[in-house]
Scaffold this motif. Structure first.
Motif, mmCIF file in Angstrom:
data_model
loop_
_atom_site.group_PDB
_atom_site.id
_atom_site.type_symbol
_atom_site.label_atom_id
_atom_site.label_comp_id
_atom_site.label_asym_id
_atom_site.label_seq_id
_atom_site.Cartn_x
_atom_site.Cartn_y
_atom_site.Cartn_z
ATOM 1 N N ALA A 1 3.028 32.823 35.626
ATOM 2 C CA ALA A 1 2.448 33.775 34.671
ATOM 3 C C ALA A 1 2.989 33.519 33.262
ATOM 4 C CB ALA A 1 2.750 35.208 35.098
ATOM 5 N N GLU A 2 4.297 33.283 33.151
ATOM 6 C CA GLU A 2 4.900 33.003 31.844
ATOM 7 C C GLU A 2 4.355 31.696 31.272
ATOM 8 O OE1 GLU A 2 9.181 33.176 31.793
ATOM 9 O OE2 GLU A 2 9.166 34.920 33.109
ATOM 10 N N ALA A 3 4.248 30.680 32.118
ATOM 11 C CA ALA A 3 3.752 29.384 31.663
ATOM 12 C C ALA A 3 2.303 29.490 31.207
ATOM 13 C CB ALA A 3 3.889 28.352 32.774
ATOM 14 N N ASP A 4 1.483 30.208 31.978
ATOM 15 C CA ASP A 4 0.084 30.392 31.594
ATOM 16 C C ASP A 4 -0.020 31.121 30.255
ATOM 17 O OD1 ASP A 4 -0.799 29.099 33.859
ATOM 18 O OD2 ASP A 4 -1.327 30.950 34.938
ATOM 19 N N ALA A 5 0.806 32.126 30.070
ATOM 20 C CA ALA A 5 0.764 32.903 28.830
ATOM 21 C C ALA A 5 1.201 32.067 27.627
ATOM 22 C CB ALA A 5 1.638 34.146 28.956
ATOM 23 N N SER A 6 2.063 31.075 27.853
ATOM 24 C CA SER A 6 2.562 30.274 26.733
ATOM 25 C C SER A 6 1.706 29.038 26.458
ATOM 26 C CB SER A 6 4.010 29.854 26.986
ATOM 27 O OG SER A 6 4.088 28.958 28.073
ATOM 28 N N ALA A 7 0.730 28.763 27.317
ATOM 29 C CA ALA A 7 -0.168 27.619 27.105
ATOM 30 C C ALA A 7 -1.216 27.984 26.059
ATOM 31 C CB ALA A 7 -0.843 27.227 28.410
ATOM 32 N N LEU A 8 -1.425 27.098 25.109
ATOM 33 C CA LEU A 8 -2.425 27.327 24.069
ATOM 34 C C LEU A 8 -3.733 26.594 24.370
ATOM 35 C CD1 LEU A 8 -0.067 27.067 20.971
ATOM 36 C CD2 LEU A 8 -0.770 29.116 22.239
ATOM 37 N N VAL A 9 -3.682 25.662 25.312
ATOM 38 C CA VAL A 9 -4.875 24.948 25.767
ATOM 39 C C VAL A 9 -4.876 24.922 27.293
ATOM 40 C CG1 VAL A 9 -5.170 23.528 23.700
ATOM 41 C CG2 VAL A 9 -3.698 22.726 25.529
ATOM 42 N N LYS A 10 -6.050 24.856 27.852
ATOM 43 C CA LYS A 10 -6.210 24.920 29.305
ATOM 44 C C LYS A 10 -7.072 23.753 29.784
ATOM 45 C CE LYS A 10 -4.921 29.490 29.577
ATOM 46 N NZ LYS A 10 -3.574 29.598 29.177
ATOM 47 N N ALA A 11 -7.113 23.574 31.091
ATOM 48 C CA ALA A 11 -7.972 22.558 31.689
ATOM 49 C C ALA A 11 -9.405 22.777 31.218
ATOM 50 C CB ALA A 11 -7.883 22.611 33.208
ATOM 51 N N GLY A 12 -10.051 21.683 30.830
ATOM 52 C CA GLY A 12 -11.418 21.740 30.321
ATOM 53 C C GLY A 12 -11.500 21.749 28.807
ATOM 54 N N ASP A 13 -10.431 22.167 28.138
ATOM 55 C CA ASP A 13 -10.398 22.161 26.664
ATOM 56 C C ASP A 13 -10.231 20.733 26.157
ATOM 57 O OD1 ASP A 13 -10.414 24.931 26.787
ATOM 58 O OD2 ASP A 13 -8.309 25.164 26.168
ATOM 59 N N MET A 14 -10.739 20.497 24.949
ATOM 60 C CA MET A 14 -10.439 19.231 24.280
ATOM 61 C C MET A 14 -8.959 19.249 23.909
ATOM 62 S SD MET A 14 -12.968 17.133 24.164
ATOM 63 C CE MET A 14 -12.405 15.948 22.974
ATOM 64 N N ALA A 15 -8.291 18.152 24.147
ATOM 65 C CA ALA A 15 -6.885 18.047 23.772
ATOM 66 C C ALA A 15 -6.800 18.016 22.249
ATOM 67 C CB ALA A 15 -6.265 16.792 24.364
#
Length: 191
Positions: free
Chosen positions: A41-55
């Motif tokens: 949950a903490e890692a997901d909240a701190s991610a600014l990009v997700k799978a499927g997004d352009m890097a």
């Protein structure tokens, strides 16, 4: 009298060990999370990009002084890895890279891009020399590249497909999870 002194020394030693363990667990952004569910949950909240997004594109200065732009790697599968020399899980993960990633995918359209988060050239150079690492490494002393991808926690990996989109991301280091990351690299290369 000698027994009291050795008991006192033992108590001090145990307190020191407990303090070191507590400090390692509380290091910001490196390990230190209690349950796997809370960690996710903490890692997901701190991610600014997700799978499927352009890097997010960036240009990074490499340890050797050259510059590399992520979009120039389009057409290759890229494993973008954020790490730091002071982070024990980062060290564990990097120790596996040569044999489990670089040697395994030699000759493939694959590029491993480790970027030292918040580290200067001298610190990274000393670490590289001590560990014997020869693979390219990027420098992100101001964390400006990292800040496009996440707000906290390392090691952090982003697997980027040939089209520049993020295939998956992972946080922290666990041997099984690293194995799944290597499998994902292989699957992405075979698409």
């Amino acid at each position: 009298m000698a027994t009291k002194k050795s008991n006192k020394q033992l108590a001090i030693l145990l307190a020191l060990i407990a303090a070191v363990v507590a400090a390692l667990l509380l290091l910001p952004g490196c390990g230190g999370r209690t349950s796997r569910k809370a960690a996710d949950a903490e890692a997901d909240a701190s991610a600014l990009v997700k799978a499927g997004d352009m890097a997010p594109d960036f240009t990074v200065e490499m340890f050797d002084g050259s510059r590399l732009t992520l979009s120039d790697l389009r057409g290759k599968v890229v494993l973008l890895n954020f790490w730091a020399t002071w982070c024990p899980p980062c060290r564990q993960e990097l120790a596996r890279v040569q044999t489990d990633v670089l040697d395994r995918f030699v000759g493939e359209d694959f590029f491993f891009l480790p970027v030292a988060r918040g580290e200067n050239r001298e610190t990274v150079g000393a670490f590289r020399q001590k560990q014997g690492y020869l693979f390219p490494m990027g420098l992100d002393p101001e964390q400006s590249i990292y800040g496009r991808y996440a707000s906290n926690y390392i090691p952090r990996n982003f697997l980027i497909g040939r089209d520049g989109r993020i295939v998956l991301s992972s946080v922290g280091y666990e041997a099984d999870e690293f194995g799944r990351l290597v499998e994902a690299i292989e699957q992405t290369l075979n698409q």
